[in-house]
Design an enzyme around this catalytic site. Structure first.
Site, mmCIF file in Angstrom:
data_model
loop_
_atom_site.group_PDB
_atom_site.id
_atom_site.type_symbol
_atom_site.label_atom_id
_atom_site.label_comp_id
_atom_site.label_asym_id
_atom_site.label_seq_id
_atom_site.Cartn_x
_atom_site.Cartn_y
_atom_site.Cartn_z
ATOM 1 N N ASP A 160 -13.768 -2.396 -2.037
ATOM 2 C CA ASP A 160 -14.577 -1.805 -1.131
ATOM 3 C C ASP A 160 -16.169 -1.649 -1.380
ATOM 4 O OD1 ASP A 160 -13.993 -0.500 1.609
ATOM 5 O OD2 ASP A 160 -15.463 0.857 0.901
ATOM 6 N N ARG B 201 0.765 -1.239 -0.194
ATOM 7 C CA ARG B 201 0.042 0.100 0.283
ATOM 8 C C ARG B 201 0.858 1.372 0.060
ATOM 9 N NH1 ARG B 201 -4.032 3.126 3.533
ATOM 10 N NH2 ARG B 201 -2.926 4.736 2.638
ATOM 11 N N TYR C 228 -23.895 6.341 4.035
ATOM 12 C CA TYR C 228 -22.602 6.821 3.817
ATOM 13 C C TYR C 228 -23.032 8.194 2.785
ATOM 14 C CZ TYR C 228 -19.703 3.249 6.292
ATOM 15 O OH TYR C 228 -19.115 2.640 7.183
HETATM 16 O O1 CP3 Z 1 -12.871 -8.609 3.682
HETATM 17 C C1 CP3 Z 1 -11.869 -8.199 2.661
HETATM 18 O O2 CP3 Z 1 -10.764 -8.793 2.936
HETATM 19 C C2 CP3 Z 1 -11.970 -7.609 1.452
HETATM 20 C C3 CP3 Z 1 -11.999 -6.056 1.482
HETATM 21 C C4 CP3 Z 1 -12.757 -5.237 2.135
HETATM 22 C C5 CP3 Z 1 -12.654 -3.978 2.365
HETATM 23 N N1 CP3 Z 1 -13.655 -3.185 2.892
HETATM 24 C C6 CP3 Z 1 -11.393 -3.357 2.234
HETATM 25 C C7 CP3 Z 1 -10.871 -2.035 3.021
HETATM 26 C C8 CP3 Z 1 -14.257 -5.237 2.374
HETATM 27 C C9 CP3 Z 1 -15.353 -6.472 2.263
HETATM 28 C C10 CP3 Z 1 -14.747 -4.131 2.784
HETATM 29 C C11 CP3 Z 1 -16.204 -3.755 3.162
HETATM 30 C C12 CP3 Z 1 -16.532 -2.684 3.727
HETATM 31 N N2 CP3 Z 1 -16.027 -1.396 3.439
HETATM 32 C C13 CP3 Z 1 -17.517 -2.307 4.742
HETATM 33 C C14 CP3 Z 1 -18.378 -3.545 5.045
HETATM 34 C C15 CP3 Z 1 -18.088 -4.311 6.123
HETATM 35 C C16 CP3 Z 1 -17.905 -3.564 7.542
HETATM 36 O O3 CP3 Z 1 -16.574 -3.248 8.006
HETATM 37 O O4 CP3 Z 1 -18.979 -3.388 8.030
HETATM 38 C C17 CP3 Z 1 -17.710 -0.996 5.172
HETATM 39 C C18 CP3 Z 1 -18.706 -0.397 5.982
HETATM 40 C C19 CP3 Z 1 -16.737 -0.441 4.426
HETATM 41 C C20 CP3 Z 1 -16.314 1.112 4.209
HETATM 42 C C21 CP3 Z 1 -14.947 1.542 4.747
HETATM 43 N N3 CP3 Z 1 -13.848 1.123 3.789
HETATM 44 C C22 CP3 Z 1 -14.658 1.772 5.953
HETATM 45 C C23 CP3 Z 1 -15.366 1.992 7.410
HETATM 46 C C24 CP3 Z 1 -13.242 1.862 5.841
HETATM 47 C C25 CP3 Z 1 -12.171 2.016 7.065
HETATM 48 C C26 CP3 Z 1 -11.443 3.482 6.977
HETATM 49 C C27 CP3 Z 1 -10.305 3.391 8.123
HETATM 50 O O5 CP3 Z 1 -9.423 4.020 7.783
HETATM 51 O O6 CP3 Z 1 -10.589 2.615 9.047
HETATM 52 C C28 CP3 Z 1 -12.705 1.264 4.587
HETATM 53 C C29 CP3 Z 1 -11.337 1.242 4.075
HETATM 54 C C30 CP3 Z 1 -10.985 -0.093 3.727
HETATM 55 N N4 CP3 Z 1 -11.730 -0.842 3.232
HETATM 56 C C31 CP3 Z 1 -9.666 -0.730 4.105
HETATM 57 C C32 CP3 Z 1 -9.580 -1.921 3.567
HETATM 58 C C33 CP3 Z 1 -8.663 -2.907 3.657
HETATM 59 C C34 CP3 Z 1 -8.496 -0.111 4.884
HETATM 60 C C35 CP3 Z 1 -7.842 0.794 3.779
HETATM 61 C C36 CP3 Z 1 -6.419 1.252 4.212
HETATM 62 O O7 CP3 Z 1 -6.317 2.210 4.877
HETATM 63 O O8 CP3 Z 1 -5.290 0.564 3.730
#
Ligand code: CP3
Length: 333
Positions: free
Chosen positions: A60, A23, A136
């Protein structure tokens, strides 16, 4: 008895040092999602490390609003941000048909992962459920509170219906696209369904899910559909019965005995508390075994009750997988 399959929500991501390294190289999270070569590698990282039974494509849920022009970005330490929807005129501009053409890198990632993956390992595609996406999109950010969404539910429920209809079409077409690209099962994440109660849960979580499941099942029969109305509490059974999903993903708030009851109506997936995985050790192993024992009477896919927490040591995941595997051997002998 067949061994219990295991995979973990958010199994790819920041708790893995190899993810953090990649990343850093690629820039931000959305750049990783949009680059099939990198997204393929990230999807496969947990498969290389752990003896798990499924890969979930790295992407995502918010790629849908992003493809619809809502300008998704991730501010460091703040989570996702979108341009908040400002009423009917903004809802009218949303085009569900742009979601598949706007996400070709995801489709290419699925095809690449499928080609590289051992045939024994399932590839899972996913999407956010309409209500969670709407929350969202209306508030423009996460956090769990969603004050503007709650206000709209009271003040203009018809507009929310209209938004959810557009999103249902977008979600169904994205899932069908994912299946055509190589996904062998799909999961719908209604992460904020717990904000809804009674009739609002029926209207805004079950209703859209039912339409999506019907469309995906009709278009691509035989593809297992996993539904996750997180926080649905005593409405899980209703959700399964009324949406037509094939597998029910259950959060950690549900007791083992309730989950065993739900299992009598069909396959269940879940529900180890991610905090136990973070803690590791005997508490985690005992928690996993208790779930396996309670679910031994029927179809079960082992998973967490929500995603892997960022600070989780990868060794704990390896230990959990070994615990679930050795439990199988215990049962078989
Ligand atoms: O499960 C997996 O390994 C597949 C990848 C996946 C991601 N997001 C990768 C991700 C999946 C299935 C999701 C789903 C997702 N994204 C949901 C539903 C599941 C849940 O957690 O309730 C939701 C609500 C999101 C929206 C979202 N995207 C959030 C709240 C965040 C976190 C932001 C943060 O900084 O904490 C993300 C970002 C995200 N999605 C990351 C990953 C690996 C982190 C990105 C990073 O900074 O590297």
């Amino acid at each position: 008895m067949d061994p219990v399959p295991i995979w973990l929500m958010r199994q790819a991501g920041r708790y893995l040092p190899e993810y953090r390294a990649l990343r850093q190289e690629a820039g931000d999270f959305m750049a990783c999602c949009g680059n099939p070569e990198i997204a393929t590698e990230i999807t496969l990282q947990p498969i290389r490390r752990f003896a798990i039974d499924a890969a979930i494509v790295f992407s995502d849920i918010l790629i849908i609003p992003d493809a619809m022009g809502r300008n998704l970005r991730f501010a460091e330490g703040e989570g996702p941000i979108l341009d908040p929807l400002e009423g009917l005129s903004d809802v009218r501009k949303l085009d569900p048909e742009c979601v598949v053409p706007g996400n070709q890198p995801l489709m290419e990632t699925l095809a690449r992962v499928r080609a590289e993956l051992d045939p024994e390992i399932a590839l899972i595609g996913f999407a956010g459920a309409p209500f969670t996406l709407a929350a969202y999109m209306i508030d423009g950010r996460g956090g769990g509170d969603f004050p503007r969404t709650r206000e709209l539910m009271q003040q203009d429920p018809d507009l929310l219906d209209r938004l959810l209809e557009v999103l249902s079409r977008a979600v169904a077409s994205l899932l069908i696209g994912e299946i055509d690209a190589g996904a062998q099962a799909v999961q719908l994440f209604d992460s904020w369904a717990g904000l809804l109660d009674g009739s609002s849960f029926d209207r805004w979580s079950i209703g859209p899910a039912r339409a999506i499941v019907a469309e995906v099942h009709a278009a691509r029969p035989g593809i297992p559909f996993i539904g996750f109305p997180r926080g649905a509490a005593d409405r899980y059974a209703n959700y399964r019965d009324e949406t037509g999903i094939d597998v029910l993903q259950i959060d950690q708030g549900i007791s083992h005995s309730t989950m065993a009851g739900l299992q009598r109506g069909g396959p269940v997936q879940g529900n180890l508390d991610p905090q136990l995985l973070l803690a590791g050790g005997e508490a985690m192993r005992a928690g996993a075994r208790a779930i396996l024992d309670a679910m031994a009477g029927g179809p079960h896919v082992f998973n967490l009750g929500h995603g892997v927490i960022k600070k989780t040591p990868p060794e704990h995941v390896a230990d959990l997988v070994a615990t679930v595997r050795s439990h199988q051997r215990g049962n078989a002998s």
